[in-house]
Motif scaffolding. Structure first.
Motif, PDB file in Angstrom:
ATOM      1  N   ARG A   1      50.236  79.214 -17.263  1.00 21.31           N
ATOM      2  CA  ARG A   1      48.933  79.478 -17.882  1.00 21.31           C
ATOM      3  C   ARG A   1      49.050  80.603 -18.926  1.00 21.31           C
ATOM      4  NH1 ARG A   1      43.908  81.435 -14.035  1.00 21.31           N
ATOM      5  NH2 ARG A   1      42.384  81.830 -15.655  1.00 21.31           N
TER       6      ARG A   1
ATOM      7  N   ASN B   1      46.680  91.573  -9.180  1.00 17.67           N
ATOM      8  CA  ASN B   1      46.471  90.203  -8.694  1.00 17.67           C
ATOM      9  C   ASN B   1      46.892  89.143  -9.720  1.00 17.67           C
ATOM     10  OD1 ASN B   1      44.343  90.886 -10.359  1.00 17.67           O
ATOM     11  ND2 ASN B   1      42.851  89.670  -9.236  1.00 17.67           N
ATOM     12  N   TYR B   2      46.787  89.508 -11.003  1.00 22.12           N
ATOM     13  CA  TYR B   2      47.293  88.637 -12.075  1.00 22.12           C
ATOM     14  C   TYR B   2      48.112  89.518 -13.017  1.00 22.12           C
ATOM     15  CZ  TYR B   2      44.382  84.627 -10.843  1.00 22.12           C
ATOM     16  OH  TYR B   2      43.818  83.544 -10.211  1.00 22.12           O
TER      17      TYR B   2
ATOM     18  N   GLU C   1      46.582  88.225 -16.638  1.00 20.81           N
ATOM     19  CA  GLU C   1      45.498  89.120 -17.084  1.00 20.81           C
ATOM     20  C   GLU C   1      46.040  90.159 -18.062  1.00 20.81           C
ATOM     21  OE1 GLU C   1      42.119  89.445 -16.239  1.00 20.81           O
ATOM     22  OE2 GLU C   1      41.910  89.044 -14.109  1.00 20.81           O
TER      23      GLU C   1
ATOM     24  N   ARG D   1      40.858  87.873  -6.021  1.00 23.84           N
ATOM     25  CA  ARG D   1      40.588  87.544  -7.433  1.00 23.84           C
ATOM     26  C   ARG D   1      39.278  88.215  -7.793  1.00 23.84           C
ATOM     27  NH1 ARG D   1      38.981  82.425  -6.619  1.00 23.84           N
ATOM     28  NH2 ARG D   1      38.916  81.844  -8.824  1.00 23.84           N
ATOM     29  N   CYS D   2      39.235  88.790  -8.999  1.00 22.56           N
ATOM     30  CA  CYS D   2      37.970  89.429  -9.387  1.00 22.56           C
ATOM     31  C   CYS D   2      36.882  88.361  -9.461  1.00 22.56           C
ATOM     32  CB  CYS D   2      38.114  90.183 -10.700  1.00 22.56           C
ATOM     33  SG  CYS D   2      38.543  89.145 -12.078  1.00 22.56           S
ATOM     34  N   THR D   3      37.282  87.118  -9.708  1.00 22.83           N
ATOM     35  CA  THR D   3      36.327  86.033  -9.871  1.00 22.83           C
ATOM     36  C   THR D   3      35.964  85.342  -8.549  1.00 22.83           C
ATOM     37  OG1 THR D   3      38.240  84.673 -10.350  1.00 22.83           O
ATOM     38  CG2 THR D   3      36.964  85.427 -12.233  1.00 22.83           C
TER      39      THR D   3
ATOM     40  N   GLN E   1      35.037  81.059 -11.228  1.00 20.64           N
ATOM     41  CA  GLN E   1      36.419  81.167 -11.705  1.00 20.64           C
ATOM     42  C   GLN E   1      36.438  81.585 -13.164  1.00 20.64           C
ATOM     43  OE1 GLN E   1      38.305  77.181 -12.066  1.00 20.64           O
ATOM     44  NE2 GLN E   1      36.291  76.447 -11.440  1.00 20.64           N
ATOM     45  N   ARG E   2      37.615  81.968 -13.622  1.00 20.66           N
ATOM     46  CA  ARG E   2      37.733  82.394 -15.012  1.00 20.66           C
ATOM     47  C   ARG E   2      37.920  81.201 -15.963  1.00 20.66           C
ATOM     48  NH1 ARG E   2      41.598  86.849 -17.887  1.00 20.66           N
ATOM     49  NH2 ARG E   2      41.389  85.987 -19.945  1.00 20.66           N
ATOM     50  N   GLY E   3      38.780  80.266 -15.573  1.00 20.88           N
ATOM     51  CA  GLY E   3      39.187  79.205 -16.484  1.00 20.88           C
ATOM     52  C   GLY E   3      38.102  78.210 -16.818  1.00 20.88           C
TER      53      GLY E   3
ATOM     54  N   PHE F   1      35.081  85.057 -21.090  1.00 16.82           N
ATOM     55  CA  PHE F   1      35.206  85.666 -19.759  1.00 16.82           C
ATOM     56  C   PHE F   1      34.652  87.084 -19.854  1.00 16.82           C
ATOM     57  CE2 PHE F   1      38.135  87.806 -16.539  1.00 16.82           C
ATOM     58  CZ  PHE F   1      37.346  87.435 -15.464  1.00 16.82           C
TER      59      PHE F   1
HETATM   60  O1  G3H Z   1      41.020  88.168 -11.036  1.00 24.54           O
HETATM   61  C1  G3H Z   1      40.608  87.663 -12.084  1.00 24.54           C
HETATM   62  C2  G3H Z   1      41.297  86.488 -12.706  1.00 24.54           C
HETATM   63  O2  G3H Z   1      41.193  86.439 -14.099  1.00 24.54           O
HETATM   64  C3  G3H Z   1      40.791  85.252 -12.099  1.00 24.54           C
HETATM   65  O3  G3H Z   1      41.177  84.107 -12.723  1.00 24.54           O
HETATM   66  O4  G3H Z   1      39.413  82.698 -11.715  1.00 24.54           O
HETATM   67  O5  G3H Z   1      41.379  81.694 -12.800  1.00 24.54           O
HETATM   68  O6  G3H Z   1      41.609  82.852 -10.633  1.00 24.54           O
HETATM   69  P1  G3H Z   1      40.877  82.753 -11.931  1.00 24.54           P
END
Ligand code: G3H
Length: 491
Positions: free
Chosen positions: A116, A163-164, A168, A294-296, A452-454, A460
């Motif tokens: 990604r 976490n990323y 990120e 995940r923040c999301t 989610q982020r994607g 975002f």
């Molecule tokens: O922790 C934040 C990330 O950008 C989450 O991405 O929602 O694709 O897991 P994601």
């Protein structure tokens, strides 16, 4: 173990002779009679001196906008980034392995994070070309002719989260570079060794000083950078606390351009007519992918009283079907947690909820040990419990029963955070009125799907204490640049 001594300053890979910071894996191993976290290496504990040398490299390469990087043509800058990307792709296996060992991310998710990130770079290059084409166009209005150019800010400090640590971080680092800023980059606290395989690619792909990579304690290294007042852009993904502490060290913080991805407590609301099976499966991945780190992630589930029992029974069944294990085990989704002390923190949160009357399903599981925490489902959660508002960032799922939609609206309006919300339900009138209530509160509303982020092409962002600035492929390019107008009269 990888004892890393290299760091990158002004185009030179230096070797650190001083003390090192040990890196312990969340994966525990047997050593004699003891079970201990596996020592997987160490990184240089640089001091403020080396951090300031890195900054000096970035300042010179930018040189008030006249340096080697901001004056390069678009085509030339893209060639450097493409060269880096090609070299990075060759390191996939190494980086993926370190993602698993350092942060406990599953093999599948580690590969996804790597791929990604590469896709993000490819898409960024595409959009950059488009922005540049538009920059060259002339606009005419009210007797004026103008060219509106996008130019860099200056020197950017980029820091990503554990976490990323790749995706990120690179979603600020690459757009910052591509727009012509020069960068000092400090990798995340965990997920730090995985940058090492890329150091040589950074060194050989960019002119000296354009990208500088440092390691060490945050306060000592990036604190010193902030105090100089020479950082123009602060790109930080992490906690509010961390961002604020660093921001206030900058003597001219009002001039600092901040790009921040911060804390969140994303709720889901499950309405009485929701497709329960869908709501359960989306909430399971929404709240437990990467163990909820995940923040999301969905961090609190509001479930209508009339369906709460059915929802919880199905939810618990789905949790029980999740396979715990090591990141590289096939089909695994629950893995060890990288933050030291995290298991005790989660246990305390659950204990607090228990004391305030919640029932706990799983209770962290029988397998509570070391860095592993089996997901706990906590019900009924109310506003007396820490879990109601505190971001747990781990595998604990608070479920709040509600009767009237206004209870959830009040929760969202009064929350300090505003990243995302998920609504599960079929009654379009009811869903539409909730959307109206939330549209000015959060950065994204998800209908019958998890937060989610994607896709990364979507903006975002977040409201309140959840973010500053918008990241997506195209937004990030705009965030790391400013418009300068060259105008003249035509009449
Ligand atoms: O922790 C934040 C990330 O950008 C989450 O991405 O929602 O694709 O897991 P994601």
């Amino acid at each position: 173990p990888i004892d890393q001594r290299e760091y990158l300053i002004n185009g030179e890979l230096k070797t650190w002779p001083g003390s090192l910071n040990p890196i312990l894996s969340p994966v525990y191993v047997k050593q004699g009679n003891e079970i201990v976290p596996k020592n997987i290496g160490s990184t240089p504990l640089l001091t403020s001196k080396e951090a300031l040398e890195a900054l000096d490299g970035a300042v010179k390469a930018y040189d008030l906008g006249h340096g080697v990087w901001p004056t390069l043509s678009v085509t030339a800058r893209i060639e450097h980034v493409e060269k880096f990307l090609a070299a990075m792709r060759l390191k996939r296996a190494e980086v993926v392995k370190l993602l698993m060992w350092e942060i406990g991310k599953t093999l599948k998710d580690s590969e996804k994070e790597f791929d990604r990130t590469c896709d993000y770079i490819v898409d960024t290059i595409k959009v950059y070309k488009e922005i540049d084409r538009n920059s060259a166009k002339l606009v005419e209005d009210q007797g004026f002719m103008a060219q509106i150019r996008r130019v860099p800010y200056g020197v950017a400090l980029c820091m990503g989260p554990y976490n990323y640590p790749l995706n990120e971080t690179f979603s600020t680092l690459i757009p910052a570079l591509i727009m012509g800023n020069t960068v000092v980059f400090k990798p995340a606290k965990f997920g730090v060794l995985l940058i090492r395989p890329l150091l040589e690619a950074f060194r050989t792909s960019f002119p000296p000083g354009v990208i500088n990579i440092i390691y060490g304690r945050g306060r000592e290294t990036v604190g010193a950078l902030m105090e100089t007042g020479l950082i123009d852009v602060f790109a930080f993904i992490g906690t509010n606390k961390g961002a604020n502490e660093l921001k206030k060290l900058h003597p001219k913080s009002h001039r600092l351009k901040a790009v921040l991805g911060l804390d969140a407590k994303n709720p889901a609301i499950v309405l009485p007519d929701a497709d329960i099976d869908n709501a359960v499966s989306e909430s399971i991945t929404g709240s437990l992918s990467f163990n909820g780190q995940r923040c999301t992630a969905l961090k609190v589930l509001f479930v209508h009283k009339s369906i709460a029992d059915t929802f919880i029974a199905k939810f618990n069944k789905a949790v029980a079907a999740l396979k715990p294990g090591m990141p590289w085990d096939p089909g695994v989704s629950l893995t060890p947690l990288p933050e030291p002390g995290k298991v005790d923190y989660l246990r305390n949160l659950v204990e607090d909820a228990k004391q305030h009357g919640a029932k706990i399903v799983n209770d962290g599981g029988g397998e509570y040990s070391h860095s592993f925490y089996y997901p706990a489902v906590v019900y009924p959660v109310n506003d007396k419990m820490k879990l109601y508002t505190e971001e747990q960032f781990g595998p604990v799922i608070p479920i709040v029963p509600f009767e009237n939609d206004s209870e959830v609206i009040d929760y969202v309006v009064n929350s300090n955070f505003g990243q995302q919300i998920s609504i599960f339900g079929k009654d379009s009138k009811r869903v539409a009125s909730l959307m109206d209530a939330f549209v000015n509160q959060v950065g994204r509303i998800n209908l019958n799907t998890q937060s989610q982020r994607g896709p990364d092409t979507f903006p975002f962002n977040g409201r309140k204490d959840s973010a500053e600035g918008t990241l997506s492929v195209s937004d990030a390019l705009r965030v790391f640049s400013i418009r300068t107008i060259v105008a003249t009269k035509t009449t």
